[in-house]
Design a protein around this motif. Structure first.
Motif, PDB file in Angstrom:
ATOM      1  N   ARG A  28      14.358 -21.289  32.518  1.00 19.68           N
ATOM      2  CA  ARG A  28      14.839 -21.006  31.166  1.00 19.68           C
ATOM      3  C   ARG A  28      15.420 -22.266  30.551  1.00 19.68           C
ATOM      4  N   ASP A  29      14.963 -22.597  29.363  1.00 20.08           N
ATOM      5  CA  ASP A  29      15.489 -23.726  28.612  1.00 20.08           C
ATOM      6  C   ASP A  29      16.717 -23.241  27.845  1.00 20.08           C
ATOM      7  N   PRO A  30      17.910 -23.724  28.172  1.00 21.65           N
ATOM      8  CA  PRO A  30      19.108 -23.226  27.498  1.00 21.65           C
ATOM      9  C   PRO A  30      19.142 -23.544  26.010  1.00 21.65           C
ATOM     10  N   ARG A  31      18.368 -24.526  25.566  1.00 22.72           N
ATOM     11  CA  ARG A  31      18.349 -24.872  24.140  1.00 22.72           C
ATOM     12  C   ARG A  31      17.566 -23.855  23.332  1.00 22.72           C
ATOM     13  N   THR A  32      16.453 -23.372  23.884  1.00 22.86           N
ATOM     14  CA  THR A  32      15.605 -22.431  23.151  1.00 22.86           C
ATOM     15  C   THR A  32      15.791 -20.990  23.600  1.00 22.86           C
ATOM     16  N   GLY A  33      16.361 -20.806  24.805  1.00 25.49           N
ATOM     17  CA  GLY A  33      16.490 -19.458  25.340  1.00 25.49           C
ATOM     18  C   GLY A  33      15.174 -18.876  25.808  1.00 25.49           C
ATOM     19  N   GLU A  34      14.165 -19.733  26.015  1.00 24.48           N
ATOM     20  CA  GLU A  34      12.836 -19.284  26.440  1.00 24.48           C
ATOM     21  C   GLU A  34      12.462 -19.934  27.762  1.00 24.48           C
ATOM     22  N   TYR A  35      11.517 -19.290  28.459  1.00 23.10           N
ATOM     23  CA  TYR A  35      11.011 -19.865  29.705  1.00 23.10           C
ATOM     24  C   TYR A  35       9.941 -20.914  29.408  1.00 23.10           C
ATOM     25  N   THR A  36       9.925 -21.933  30.246  1.00 24.53           N
ATOM     26  CA  THR A  36       8.822 -22.883  30.260  1.00 24.53           C
ATOM     27  C   THR A  36       8.296 -22.951  31.690  1.00 24.53           C
ATOM     28  N   ILE A  37       6.999 -23.141  31.819  1.00 20.79           N
ATOM     29  CA  ILE A  37       6.408 -23.287  33.149  1.00 20.79           C
ATOM     30  C   ILE A  37       6.709 -24.689  33.653  1.00 20.79           C
ATOM     31  N   ILE A  38       7.392 -24.770  34.787  1.00 23.71           N
ATOM     32  CA  ILE A  38       7.726 -26.083  35.338  1.00 23.71           C
ATOM     33  C   ILE A  38       6.801 -26.470  36.487  1.00 23.71           C
ATOM     34  N   ASP A  39       6.061 -25.494  37.023  1.00 25.40           N
ATOM     35  CA  ASP A  39       5.118 -25.817  38.094  1.00 25.40           C
ATOM     36  C   ASP A  39       4.180 -24.646  38.315  1.00 25.40           C
ATOM     37  N   VAL A  40       3.012 -24.954  38.845  1.00 24.77           N
ATOM     38  CA  VAL A  40       2.028 -23.944  39.242  1.00 24.77           C
ATOM     39  C   VAL A  40       1.598 -24.268  40.661  1.00 24.77           C
ATOM     40  N   HIS A  41       1.718 -23.295  41.549  1.00 31.08           N
ATOM     41  CA  HIS A  41       1.402 -23.522  42.964  1.00 31.08           C
ATOM     42  C   HIS A  41       0.341 -22.525  43.424  1.00 31.08           C
ATOM     43  N   ARG A  42      -0.669 -23.035  44.076  1.00 33.13           N
ATOM     44  CA  ARG A  42      -1.687 -22.180  44.677  1.00 33.13           C
ATOM     45  C   ARG A  42      -1.529 -22.232  46.192  1.00 33.13           C
ATOM     46  N   GLY A  43      -1.369 -21.054  46.797  1.00 35.86           N
ATOM     47  CA  GLY A  43      -1.157 -21.018  48.236  1.00 35.86           C
ATOM     48  C   GLY A  43       0.271 -21.346  48.586  1.00 35.86           C
ATOM     49  N   ALA A  44       0.458 -22.350  49.415  1.00 43.79           N
ATOM     50  CA  ALA A  44       1.791 -22.722  49.883  1.00 43.79           C
ATOM     51  C   ALA A  44       2.548 -23.487  48.801  1.00 43.79           C
ATOM     52  N   PHE A  45       3.844 -23.216  48.697  1.00 43.03           N
ATOM     53  CA  PHE A  45       4.660 -23.968  47.752  1.00 43.03           C
ATOM     54  C   PHE A  45       6.094 -24.058  48.245  1.00 43.03           C
ATOM     55  N   LYS A  46       6.784 -25.058  47.695  1.00 40.20           N
ATOM     56  CA  LYS A  46       8.182 -25.285  48.020  1.00 40.20           C
ATOM     57  C   LYS A  46       8.927 -25.569  46.733  1.00 40.20           C
ATOM     58  N   VAL A  47      10.066 -24.907  46.552  1.00 39.72           N
ATOM     59  CA  VAL A  47      10.899 -25.126  45.378  1.00 39.72           C
ATOM     60  C   VAL A  47      12.345 -25.328  45.823  1.00 39.72           C
ATOM     61  N   ASP A  48      13.141 -25.876  44.929  1.00 39.58           N
ATOM     62  CA  ASP A  48      14.549 -26.147  45.235  1.00 39.58           C
ATOM     63  C   ASP A  48      15.505 -25.200  44.519  1.00 39.58           C
ATOM     64  N   VAL A  49      14.994 -24.441  43.542  1.00 41.14           N
ATOM     65  CA  VAL A  49      15.860 -23.531  42.787  1.00 41.14           C
ATOM     66  C   VAL A  49      15.232 -22.137  42.751  1.00 41.14           C
ATOM     67  N   PRO A  50      16.053 -21.074  42.789  1.00 41.37           N
ATOM     68  CA  PRO A  50      17.521 -21.096  42.760  1.00 41.37           C
ATOM     69  C   PRO A  50      18.160 -21.556  44.069  1.00 41.37           C
ATOM     70  N   PHE A  51      17.339 -21.729  45.126  1.00 38.85           N
ATOM     71  CA  PHE A  51      17.764 -22.355  46.372  1.00 38.85           C
ATOM     72  C   PHE A  51      16.502 -22.849  47.066  1.00 38.85           C
ATOM     73  N   PRO A  52      16.616 -23.786  47.982  1.00 35.97           N
ATOM     74  CA  PRO A  52      15.414 -24.302  48.643  1.00 35.97           C
ATOM     75  C   PRO A  52      14.689 -23.212  49.442  1.00 35.97           C
ATOM     76  N   VAL A  53      13.408 -23.066  49.174  1.00 34.94           N
ATOM     77  CA  VAL A  53      12.604 -22.069  49.877  1.00 34.94           C
ATOM     78  C   VAL A  53      11.154 -22.533  49.903  1.00 34.94           C
ATOM     79  N   GLU A  54      10.479 -22.224  50.991  1.00 33.44           N
ATOM     80  CA  GLU A  54       9.062 -22.548  51.141  1.00 33.44           C
ATOM     81  C   GLU A  54       8.316 -21.286  51.508  1.00 33.44           C
TER      82      GLU A  54
END
Length: 202
Positions: free
Chosen positions: A167-193
């Motif tokens: 969520r972009d706090p300036r617009t109040g809307e979601y933006t796509i920050i990544d697209v993952h096919r199959g395996a993925f790893k993210v750091d938010v809202p906490f690190p998870v793979e």
């Protein structure tokens, strides 16, 4: 998927509905869902209208289980992972995301029937054929407006795919920050793979 619309759209043929199922003027409210024990499981409230869930193909529950396990196994002590629990976004909005991550202080015990949007860190929807528009458009819009900072949309494509939104706090809307096919790893809202292809082993 079946939607029961507001009373201003009702017709004479709707008189065959049970009295408790006929929407009041202005539509149902989030609190109403706790007072209708006759409602089918996983009934949602969107824009004052009841939404009944159609039977799901096996992809949906298997993917939800995979995501639940992946998130729960990596979750820090100050959050909780909940499956198929409704979230109150407003007076006439009470959807049921497939998965939510909430602050641990929001868990009020085994009698909890819904959580508040302010306590939700992540909402996840696994898209089904009967809910494509809701999962891709309306529900993310409502989640963003309610201030939920993270949203994942999981699609069944040639390879299971995760669309990661923030969520972009300036617009109040979601933006796509990544697209993952199959395996993925993210750091938010906490690190998870998570490897979405693990669904084929379930």
């Amino acid at each position: 998927m079946t939607v029961l619309v507001r009373s201003d759209a009702m017709t004479d043929s709707d008189s065959q509905l049970p009295e408790w199922l006929i929407p009041p003027a202005g539509g149902f409210t989030a609190d109403d869902l706790d007072h209708f024990p006759q409602l089918p499981a996983h009934t949602e409230l969107l824009d004052g209208s009841l939404v009944f869930v159609s039977p799901q193909a096996s992809f949906h529950p298997l993917m939800v289980s995979l995501l639940e396990h992946g998130l729960r196994s990596s979750a820090p002590d100050d959050v909780r992972v909940r499956r198929e629990m409704s979230v109150v976004l407003g007076r006439r909005q009470r959807p049921e995301p497939d998965i939510i991550v909430i602050r641990d202080t929001a868990d009020l015990g085994p009698d909890t029937t819904a959580y508040q949007a302010a306590d939700v860190l992540l909402a996840v929807e696994v898209v089904s054929p009967d809910s494509e528009i809701r999962d891709r458009e309306r529900k993310p819009q409502l989640y963003a407006q309610a201030g939920i900072p993270h949203f994942w949309r999981i699609e069944r494509e040639a390879e299971p795919t995760a669309y990661i939104h923030a969520r972009d706090p300036r617009t109040g809307e979601y933006t796509i920050i990544d697209v993952h096919r199959g395996a993925f790893k993210v750091d938010v809202p906490f690190p998870v793979e998570i490897d979405l292809n693990e669904i084929h082993k379930l």
